[in-house]
Design a protein around this motif. Structure first.
Motif, short mmCIF file in Angstrom:
data_model
loop_
_atom_site.label_atom_id
_atom_site.label_comp_id
_atom_site.label_asym_id
_atom_site.label_seq_id
_atom_site.Cartn_x
_atom_site.Cartn_y
_atom_site.Cartn_z
N THR A 169 0.83 -1.21 0.00
CA THR A 169 0.00 0.00 0.00
C THR A 169 0.87 1.26 0.00
OG1 THR A 169 -0.15 -0.09 2.41
CG2 THR A 169 -1.95 -1.12 1.16
N ASP A 170 2.15 1.12 0.35
CA ASP A 170 3.08 2.26 0.33
C ASP A 170 3.82 2.39 -1.00
OD1 ASP A 170 2.44 2.68 3.01
OD2 ASP A 170 4.07 1.39 3.71
N VAL A 171 3.58 1.45 -1.92
CA VAL A 171 4.33 1.41 -3.18
C VAL A 171 3.44 1.96 -4.29
CG1 VAL A 171 5.47 -0.12 -4.84
CG2 VAL A 171 5.64 -0.60 -2.39
N PRO A 172 3.95 2.92 -5.09
CA PRO A 172 3.11 3.51 -6.14
C PRO A 172 2.95 2.57 -7.34
CG PRO A 172 5.26 4.57 -6.13
CD PRO A 172 5.26 3.59 -4.99
N ILE A 173 1.80 1.93 -7.42
CA ILE A 173 1.47 1.00 -8.50
C ILE A 173 0.22 1.53 -9.20
CG2 ILE A 173 0.94 -1.40 -9.12
CD1 ILE A 173 1.97 -2.18 -6.28
N HIS A 174 0.24 1.53 -10.53
CA HIS A 174 -0.94 1.93 -11.30
C HIS A 174 -1.34 0.77 -12.22
CE1 HIS A 174 -3.76 4.58 -13.36
NE2 HIS A 174 -3.32 4.09 -14.50
N ASP A 175 -2.63 0.57 -12.38
CA ASP A 175 -3.13 -0.46 -13.30
C ASP A 175 -3.82 0.22 -14.47
OD1 ASP A 175 -4.34 -2.58 -14.63
OD2 ASP A 175 -4.87 -3.63 -12.79
N ARG B 206 17.86 -5.58 -10.86
CA ARG B 206 18.16 -5.11 -12.23
C ARG B 206 16.88 -4.98 -13.07
NH1 ARG B 206 22.42 -9.69 -13.93
NH2 ARG B 206 22.89 -8.33 -15.71
N LEU B 207 15.72 -5.09 -12.44
CA LEU B 207 14.47 -5.25 -13.19
C LEU B 207 14.12 -4.02 -14.04
CD1 LEU B 207 12.09 -7.36 -13.35
CD2 LEU B 207 10.89 -5.89 -11.72
N ALA B 208 13.96 -4.26 -15.34
CA ALA B 208 13.49 -3.21 -16.27
C ALA B 208 12.02 -3.36 -16.55
CB ALA B 208 14.28 -3.29 -17.58
N GLY B 209 11.53 -4.59 -16.50
CA GLY B 209 10.13 -4.87 -16.79
C GLY B 209 9.89 -6.35 -16.58
N LEU B 210 8.62 -6.71 -16.45
CA LEU B 210 8.24 -8.10 -16.20
C LEU B 210 6.98 -8.41 -16.96
CD1 LEU B 210 8.22 -10.81 -14.40
CD2 LEU B 210 6.78 -9.49 -12.82
N ASP B 211 6.95 -9.56 -17.60
CA ASP B 211 5.66 -10.07 -18.06
C ASP B 211 5.42 -11.45 -17.48
OD1 ASP B 211 6.40 -12.27 -19.98
OD2 ASP B 211 7.28 -10.62 -21.13
N ILE B 212 4.14 -11.78 -17.31
CA ILE B 212 3.74 -13.12 -16.89
C ILE B 212 2.70 -13.60 -17.89
CG2 ILE B 212 2.81 -14.58 -15.06
CD1 ILE B 212 3.83 -12.64 -13.02
N ARG C 142 10.71 -7.06 -4.16
CA ARG C 142 12.18 -7.21 -4.19
C ARG C 142 12.85 -6.04 -4.91
NH1 ARG C 142 14.00 -10.91 -0.42
NH2 ARG C 142 12.33 -12.43 -0.19
N ASN C 143 12.18 -5.48 -5.90
CA ASN C 143 12.74 -4.31 -6.57
C ASN C 143 12.70 -3.10 -5.64
OD1 ASN C 143 12.02 -1.78 -8.63
ND2 ASN C 143 13.70 -3.09 -9.33
N VAL C 144 11.62 -2.97 -4.89
CA VAL C 144 11.51 -1.88 -3.92
C VAL C 144 12.65 -1.94 -2.92
CG1 VAL C 144 10.15 -1.05 -1.95
CG2 VAL C 144 9.01 -1.57 -4.11
N VAL C 145 12.94 -3.13 -2.40
CA VAL C 145 14.02 -3.31 -1.42
C VAL C 145 15.36 -2.91 -2.03
CG1 VAL C 145 15.31 -5.03 -0.10
CG2 VAL C 145 12.81 -5.06 -0.10
N ALA C 146 15.60 -3.32 -3.26
CA ALA C 146 16.87 -3.01 -3.93
C ALA C 146 17.02 -1.51 -4.14
CB ALA C 146 16.95 -3.74 -5.26
N ARG C 147 15.93 -0.85 -4.51
CA ARG C 147 15.98 0.61 -4.71
C ARG C 147 16.28 1.34 -3.42
NH1 ARG C 147 13.37 3.07 -9.04
NH2 ARG C 147 12.96 1.60 -10.71
N ARG C 148 15.70 0.85 -2.33
CA ARG C 148 15.93 1.50 -1.03
C ARG C 148 17.38 1.40 -0.63
NH1 ARG C 148 10.83 -0.66 2.56
NH2 ARG C 148 9.25 0.69 1.62
N GLY C 149 18.02 0.29 -1.03
CA GLY C 149 19.40 0.05 -0.64
C GLY C 149 20.40 0.87 -1.45
N ARG C 150 19.93 1.57 -2.47
CA ARG C 150 20.84 2.30 -3.33
C ARG C 150 21.29 3.60 -2.72
NH1 ARG C 150 17.78 0.97 -8.70
NH2 ARG C 150 18.42 -1.18 -8.65
#
Ligand code: MN
Ligand code: MN
Length: 290
Positions: free
Chosen positions: A62-68, A250-256, A282-290
């Motif tokens: 809920t703290d992560v900015p996600i748009h659909d 290293r995530l640039a994008g993801l499809d499923i 996991r991407n959020v965590v990596a960004r925070r660590g930068r």
């Protein structure tokens, strides 16, 4: 179930979003049994099953900015789908956002890569039971059986690695001998363990940014029966979770892709939704660590 109209916790406006969900209900190139057109809405619906708080990382979605963005329209042909997807995704990359694309059959993956502005700077981790390396299939070079081939043509064979493959034609293997797209088989994962095989695969990708294309059939059908071309001796959910966690910085994008809800009781959609959330967390965590 509540709020199936959008992905769970996708409450941000597009402008402020870091992660942008897009559904592509397209399965016209499916070769065995269709149904992936129902994937995006089913994955969204099952995403509401999960707590927004992630126990392992402490991230609350809920703290992560996600748009659909909702779903792409219906397309009459793969060519139309490709053109539309490219133009839809290009501005998302240009704005520094990470697209999360829910398919749809695997034909929907190449345009997600082709929309990336700097193709030579993009690696691709391609998780699939199949090699998808046919030059053309039933007269269609945009078939889901050709998707890794199209991606290689865009980013180069050395910038792609397939993980989890266990079904391939002799022609694909012979074609690839002159092209050299690396792959790590599901049998190698079983023999050597997921940690060393994921490291081996990711070490092959020299780019800073990596796009992840997840064909859900990379998982064993006992975990993910809801797919069009099930293939035994696949990866476990924990294997795929681990791979996503390792590539996420290293995530640039993801499809499923290739989630076909008619063939199970919802477990595959739930797993797909959970893996999408894993990639984000996991991407959020990596960004925070930068
Ligand atoms: Mn595939
Ligand atoms: Mn496949």
């Amino acid at each position: 179930m509540e709020r199936p109209g959008r992905f769970a916790d996708a409450t941000a406006e597009l402008e402020e979003a870091q992660y942008v969900v897009l559904g592509v209900p397209f399965d016209r190139t499916t070769s065995f049994r269709p149904g992936a057109r129902f994937g995006p809405d089913s994955i969204r619906q099952h995403s509401w099953n999960f707590e927004s708080y992630d126990l392992e990382t402490g991230v609350d979605l809920t703290d992560v900015p996600i748009h659909d963005l909702g779903n792409a329209p219906e397309f009459g042909s793969a060519g139309q789908m490709v053109a539309s997807m490219r133009s839809e995704l290009a501005p998302i990359y240009a704005a520094g956002k990470i697209p999360i694309v829910l398919g749809g059959d695997h034909a929907c993956a190449p345009p997600c890569v082709e929309a990336y502005p700097e193709p030579s700077e993009l690696g691709v981790l391609y998780l699939d039971a199949h090699l998808d390396f046919r030059a053309s299939y039933l007269g269609d070079d945009r078939s889901h059986a050709c998707s890794s081939r199209r991606i290689v043509e865009r980013v180069g064979a050395r910038n792609v690695v397939v993980l989890g493959v266990r079904s391939v034609s002799k022609e694909e293997v012979e074609d690839n001998q002159g092209i050299g797209m690396p792959y790590v088989t599901a049998h190698e994962v079983a023999r050597d363990g997921i940690e060393s095989t994921v490291q081996r695969a990711l070490n092959m990708l020299k780019t800073d940014k990596v796009y992840v294309s997840l064909d859900i059939d990379v998982l064993d059908p006992s975990f993910a029966a809801g797919t069009g071309t099930p293939e035994p001796f696949g990866l476990t959910p924990r294997d795929v979770k681990y791979a996503i966690g390792q590539v996420a910085p290293r995530l640039a994008g993801l499809d499923i892709m290739e989630v076909a809800p008619p063939f199970d009781n919802g477990n595959t959609s739930a797993l797909a939704a959970r893996l999408a959330r894993e990639a984000i967390v996991r991407n959020v965590v990596a960004r925070r660590g930068r």
